[in-house]
Design a protein around this motif. Structure first.
Motif, PDB file in Angstrom:
ATOM      1  N   LEU A   5       0.823  -1.315   0.247  1.00  0.00           N
ATOM      2  CA  LEU A   5      -0.250   0.057   0.219  1.00  0.00           C
ATOM      3  C   LEU A   5       0.664   1.357  -0.156  1.00  0.00           C
ATOM      4  O   LEU A   5       0.615   2.310  -0.721  1.00  0.00           O
ATOM      5  CB  LEU A   5      -0.744  -0.010   1.202  1.00  0.00           C
ATOM      6  CG  LEU A   5      -1.914   1.085   1.343  1.00  0.00           C
ATOM      7  CD1 LEU A   5      -2.672   1.350  -0.023  1.00  0.00           C
ATOM      8  CD2 LEU A   5      -2.734   0.961   2.800  1.00  0.00           C
ATOM      9  N   TYR A  14      -3.217   0.844   7.510  1.00  0.00           N
ATOM     10  CA  TYR A  14      -3.542   1.839   6.331  1.00  0.00           C
ATOM     11  C   TYR A  14      -3.136   3.176   6.630  1.00  0.00           C
ATOM     12  O   TYR A  14      -2.606   3.930   5.513  1.00  0.00           O
ATOM     13  CB  TYR A  14      -5.098   1.919   6.398  1.00  0.00           C
ATOM     14  CG  TYR A  14      -5.716   2.633   5.092  1.00  0.00           C
ATOM     15  CD1 TYR A  14      -5.910   2.355   3.776  1.00  0.00           C
ATOM     16  CD2 TYR A  14      -6.061   4.143   5.269  1.00  0.00           C
ATOM     17  CE1 TYR A  14      -6.390   2.879   2.904  1.00  0.00           C
ATOM     18  CE2 TYR A  14      -6.504   4.943   4.292  1.00  0.00           C
ATOM     19  CZ  TYR A  14      -6.826   4.450   3.077  1.00  0.00           C
ATOM     20  OH  TYR A  14      -7.333   5.128   1.955  1.00  0.00           O
ATOM     21  N   TYR A  52      -9.907  -2.892   2.451  1.00  0.00           N
ATOM     22  CA  TYR A  52      -8.716  -2.765   2.693  1.00  0.00           C
ATOM     23  C   TYR A  52      -8.609  -3.388   4.335  1.00  0.00           C
ATOM     24  O   TYR A  52      -7.680  -4.295   4.658  1.00  0.00           O
ATOM     25  CB  TYR A  52      -8.019  -1.356   2.886  1.00  0.00           C
ATOM     26  CG  TYR A  52      -7.492  -0.781   1.592  1.00  0.00           C
ATOM     27  CD1 TYR A  52      -6.503  -1.200   0.945  1.00  0.00           C
ATOM     28  CD2 TYR A  52      -8.375   0.427   1.012  1.00  0.00           C
ATOM     29  CE1 TYR A  52      -6.035  -0.800  -0.313  1.00  0.00           C
ATOM     30  CE2 TYR A  52      -7.775   0.814  -0.243  1.00  0.00           C
ATOM     31  CZ  TYR A  52      -6.735   0.347  -0.618  1.00  0.00           C
ATOM     32  OH  TYR A  52      -6.341   0.751  -1.961  1.00  0.00           O
TER      33      TYR A  52
END
Length: 302
Positions: free
Chosen positions: A39, A135, A125
């Motif tokens: 990510l 995240y 996610y």
């Protein structure tokens, strides 16, 4: 190969159950760390339009060029004139071009988080294995890294040019290191503020306008108040007023501890005690932005 296993059905019905051979996954599971790194990498590339359309690359690459071209010109001038010092100190460069940096943050912070909110992909996610903190860390680190690249690249151009001009190696290295510390702190602060504002709304246009307002308008307001304080003879208030703008915060930190010349009216720089307050406020803002983002995405993931 899928094996069809028809079951006996009453006349007139066509219901059947098929065994299509689903099996459990027996391969390696890379876990949260891999997902977080992926990510981060994806978000960092996206901050410069890499892996996206040509249109997405235009603005970040243009702003990157705008940041680097003046540095290259200054190096060329220093070489041509055989100057003994660069025209602009490393610690001053990012503050001089803070409008360009603010525009970059305003354009890329919403790109980093607003699309996920708009298309409601954030809960995906968090389904597995990534968590809210993962995240937020990945997005925060990616945008901070992108801003650091934007601000450190021209400093590197200046440093290489200074060494090619045979300026003092030790002196240039020391000032270059101070400049890197300054832009690293700026990158963390601007990334945190930009992401917090962009995470409030899924509308990218609103996010861009809000980030510009916070970074640019606050700087203009603080500078105006500092100018008024100088004219009225209240120079002692100038440093304290500087606590209310991200740009003047970074300027105060580097003026107090990194040997930079203050851009405050009259060149009034924070004292050592005031500089410590500047550092504490800056670190508190960075930590506060991270905490607000975690809180925000805990609600989004529900």
């Amino acid at each position: 190969m899928a094996v069809e296993q028809p079951l006996t059905s009453p006349p007139g019905e066509t219901t059947r159950i098929h065994d299509i051979g689903y099996r459990g996954y027996d391969g390696p599971r890379l876990g949260r760390a891999y997902a977080r790194r992926s990510l981060y990498s994806q978000s960092l590339r996206g901050a410069y339009g890499l892996g996206r359309s040509v249109k997405s690359k235009v603005l970040p690459m243009l702003l990157f060029a705008v940041m680097c071209v003046p540095a290259a010109i200054m190096v060329a001038v220093a070489v041509a004139t055989k100057a003994h010092e660069l025209p602009v100190a490393y610690t001053r460069y990012a503050i001089m071009l803070q409008a360009v940096i603010s525009l970059y943050v305003a354009s890329q912070a919403p790109q980093a988080v607003s699309r996920d909110l708009r298309f409601k992909t954030v809960p995906l996610y968090f389904s597995r294995p990534i968590e809210t903190a993962d995240y937020v860390r990945a997005k925060f680190a990616a945008l901070a890294s992108a801003i650091f690249i934007l601000t450190a690249a021209p400093l590197l151009v200046m440093y290489v040019g200074a060494l090619l001009s045979k300026l003092g190696f030790a002196h240039q290295t020391k000032e270059f290191a101070e400049g890197l510390v300054s832009v690293a702190l700026l990158s963390l602060l601007f990334a945190g503020i930009g992401l917090v504002i962009a995470a409030v709304t899924p509308r990218r246009g609103f996010g861009i306008a809000a980030v510009i307002a916070v970074l640019v308008i606050t700087y203009g307001a603080v500078s105006t108040l500092q100018g008024i304080a100088e004219v009225q003879g209240h120079s002692g208030a100038i440093a304290w007023i500087g606590l209310f703008s991200p740009v003047t915060l970074i300027d105060g930190v580097q003026s107090a501890f990194l040997g930079a010349t203050s851009r405050n009216p009259g060149g009034v720089a924070p004292s050592t005690g005031e500089g410590i307050v500047y550092v504490l406020v800056t670190l508190a803002l960075i930590a506060g932005c991270y905490g607000l983002l975690v809180r925000r995405y805990k609600k989004v993931g529900l």
